[in-house]
Motif scaffolding. Structure first.
Motif, PDB file in Angstrom:
ATOM      1  N   ILE A   1      -8.075   6.683   5.049  1.00 29.46           N
ATOM      2  CA  ILE A   1      -7.352   5.496   4.583  1.00 29.46           C
ATOM      3  C   ILE A   1      -5.974   5.442   5.236  1.00 29.46           C
ATOM      4  O   ILE A   1      -5.516   4.382   5.692  1.00 29.46           O
ATOM      5  N   VAL A   2      -5.330   6.606   5.315  1.00 34.46           N
ATOM      6  CA  VAL A   2      -4.015   6.674   5.957  1.00 34.46           C
ATOM      7  C   VAL A   2      -4.136   6.301   7.434  1.00 34.46           C
ATOM      8  O   VAL A   2      -3.378   5.466   7.944  1.00 34.46           O
ATOM      9  N   LEU A   3      -5.112   6.903   8.125  1.00 32.04           N
ATOM     10  CA  LEU A   3      -5.282   6.615   9.548  1.00 32.04           C
ATOM     11  C   LEU A   3      -5.604   5.143   9.788  1.00 32.04           C
ATOM     12  O   LEU A   3      -5.042   4.497  10.673  1.00 32.04           O
ATOM     13  N   GLY A   4      -6.556   4.616   9.013  1.00 32.49           N
ATOM     14  CA  GLY A   4      -6.945   3.227   9.184  1.00 32.49           C
ATOM     15  C   GLY A   4      -5.809   2.272   8.883  1.00 32.49           C
ATOM     16  O   GLY A   4      -5.601   1.282   9.591  1.00 32.49           O
TER      17      GLY A   4
ATOM     18  N   GLU B   1       0.829   2.525  -1.328  1.00 32.25           N
ATOM     19  CA  GLU B   1       0.785   1.479  -2.350  1.00 32.25           C
ATOM     20  C   GLU B   1      -0.607   0.869  -2.485  1.00 32.25           C
ATOM     21  O   GLU B   1      -1.047   0.533  -3.585  1.00 32.25           O
ATOM     22  N   MET B   2      -1.327   0.729  -1.379  1.00 41.63           N
ATOM     23  CA  MET B   2      -2.628   0.062  -1.426  1.00 41.63           C
ATOM     24  C   MET B   2      -3.781   1.036  -1.599  1.00 41.63           C
ATOM     25  O   MET B   2      -4.927   0.624  -1.756  1.00 41.63           O
ATOM     26  N   ARG B   3      -3.501   2.334  -1.601  1.00 44.90           N
ATOM     27  CA  ARG B   3      -4.549   3.359  -1.635  1.00 44.90           C
ATOM     28  C   ARG B   3      -5.516   3.166  -2.802  1.00 44.90           C
ATOM     29  O   ARG B   3      -6.740   3.170  -2.623  1.00 44.90           O
TER      30      ARG B   3
ATOM     31  N   THR C   1       2.928   0.452   7.081  1.00 41.80           N
ATOM     32  CA  THR C   1       3.838   1.584   7.017  1.00 41.80           C
ATOM     33  C   THR C   1       3.238   2.636   6.080  1.00 41.80           C
ATOM     34  O   THR C   1       2.371   2.321   5.254  1.00 41.80           O
ATOM     35  N   PRO C   2       3.675   3.898   6.172  1.00 38.52           N
ATOM     36  CA  PRO C   2       3.181   4.920   5.244  1.00 38.52           C
ATOM     37  C   PRO C   2       3.357   4.526   3.783  1.00 38.52           C
ATOM     38  O   PRO C   2       2.487   4.793   2.948  1.00 38.52           O
ATOM     39  N   ALA C   3       4.486   3.890   3.467  1.00 40.59           N
ATOM     40  CA  ALA C   3       4.723   3.466   2.088  1.00 40.59           C
ATOM     41  C   ALA C   3       3.715   2.406   1.658  1.00 40.59           C
ATOM     42  O   ALA C   3       3.207   2.424   0.523  1.00 40.59           O
ATOM     43  N   GLU C   4       3.394   1.481   2.553  1.00 45.31           N
ATOM     44  CA  GLU C   4       2.407   0.439   2.237  1.00 45.31           C
ATOM     45  C   GLU C   4       1.016   1.044   2.057  1.00 45.31           C
ATOM     46  O   GLU C   4       0.258   0.609   1.180  1.00 45.31           O
ATOM     47  N   VAL C   5       0.689   2.052   2.864  1.00 43.63           N
ATOM     48  CA  VAL C   5      -0.605   2.716   2.718  1.00 43.63           C
ATOM     49  C   VAL C   5      -0.715   3.373   1.348  1.00 43.63           C
ATOM     50  O   VAL C   5      -1.743   3.259   0.674  1.00 43.63           O
TER      51      VAL C   5
END
Length: 257
Positions: free
Chosen positions: A124-127, A140-142, A134-138
């Motif tokens: 999920i982080v890579l995609g 948040e949406m995880r 951004t890492p913060a957005e990732v």
């Protein structure tokens, strides 16, 4: 850009987002040839050489803001070639594609980034990063991605342990986590059970409602009817029909009887 000017003159559907004008795509492939003569006579020969496949033959259309457009046709008709040309993966021989912003094809960025040895969580982080989050957005949406993909119990397992349907659900969930200006979906809704397909279709409608333009390529006429207001029928590299979905799908289905 005559095709855009014509649509502006008619004022039919609002702001143009994508314009395809007289698009030709030709593949040059190595052909092994067909046997000629008779093996019994000892005259069996095989002709080999480069063969040209004219995948698109002067395709033109304009897509507008908020449209959900189905793309239908038999296998080998040129649908996927057309979509790859829209995102710049297949260069045209002649003609042009104009777009307000770069079209995104569902799964292209995420599929390139996802690694089978890593967990769904790490993918999920890579995609997300591959799609420009951004890492913060990732972070948040995880949770929303995991829930949509229905992978709560498997998200910490390596992706190589996932079934093809589980992996496809994860790719879709990552790609659909953001509102795309132009999103292309090629047969993505053919995976998963009926309930997941219905949720995916609803998500597509949500994206389109936020000033997005969607292209859905599918052999599932039910999904096309329920998701798309307009449909383009492609066959042998040509547009056979372009119009309201029910009219185009009815004609397409009638042609196969």
């Amino acid at each position: 850009m005559a095709v855009i000017e014509e649509y502006k003159r008619l004022g039919e559907r609002g702001e143009p987002v994508v314009a395809v004008e007289n698009l030709h795509v030709t593949y040059r492939v190595f052909a092994t040839g067909k046997a000629a003569g008779s093996a019994r006579s000892g005259l069996l020969k095989v002709a080999r050489g480069i063969r040209e496949v004219h995948a698109l033959r002067g395709v033109s259309f304009v897509a507008h803001e908020n449209e959900s457009i189905g793309v239908i046709g038999p296998n080998g008709s040129g649908k996927s070639t057309l979509m790859r040309a829209l995102v710049g993966l297949t260069p045209p021989e002649t003609g042009a594609v104009y777009a307000r912003s770069r079209p995104n094809m569902l799964g292209v960025a995420t599929a390139a980034a996802l690694l089978p040895e890593l967990s769904g969580e790490r993918n999920i982080v890579l995609g997300g990063l591959a799609m420009g989050f951004t890492p913060a957005e990732v972070r948040e949406m995880r949770d929303d991605i995991v829930a949509f993909a229905e992978l709560e119990e498997s998200i910490d397992l390596p992706m190589r342990t996932y079934s093809s349907g589980m992996a496809a659900r994860l790719k879709f969930a990552i790609a659909a986590a953001r509102a795309h200006d132009i999103l292309i979906i090629d047969e993505a809704l053919s995976v998963g059970d009926k309930r997941f397909q219905e949720r995916s279709e609803e998500r597509i409608r949500e994206i389109a409602s936020h000033a997005g333009t969607i292209f859905l390529v599918s052999h599932a006429m039910k999904s096309i009817r329920e998701t798309c207001s307009r449909t383009i029928w492609v066959d042998k590299g040509l547009i056979v029909m372009d119009g309201p979905t029910d009219e185009v799908v009815d004609a397409y289905e009638a042609s196969k009887k």
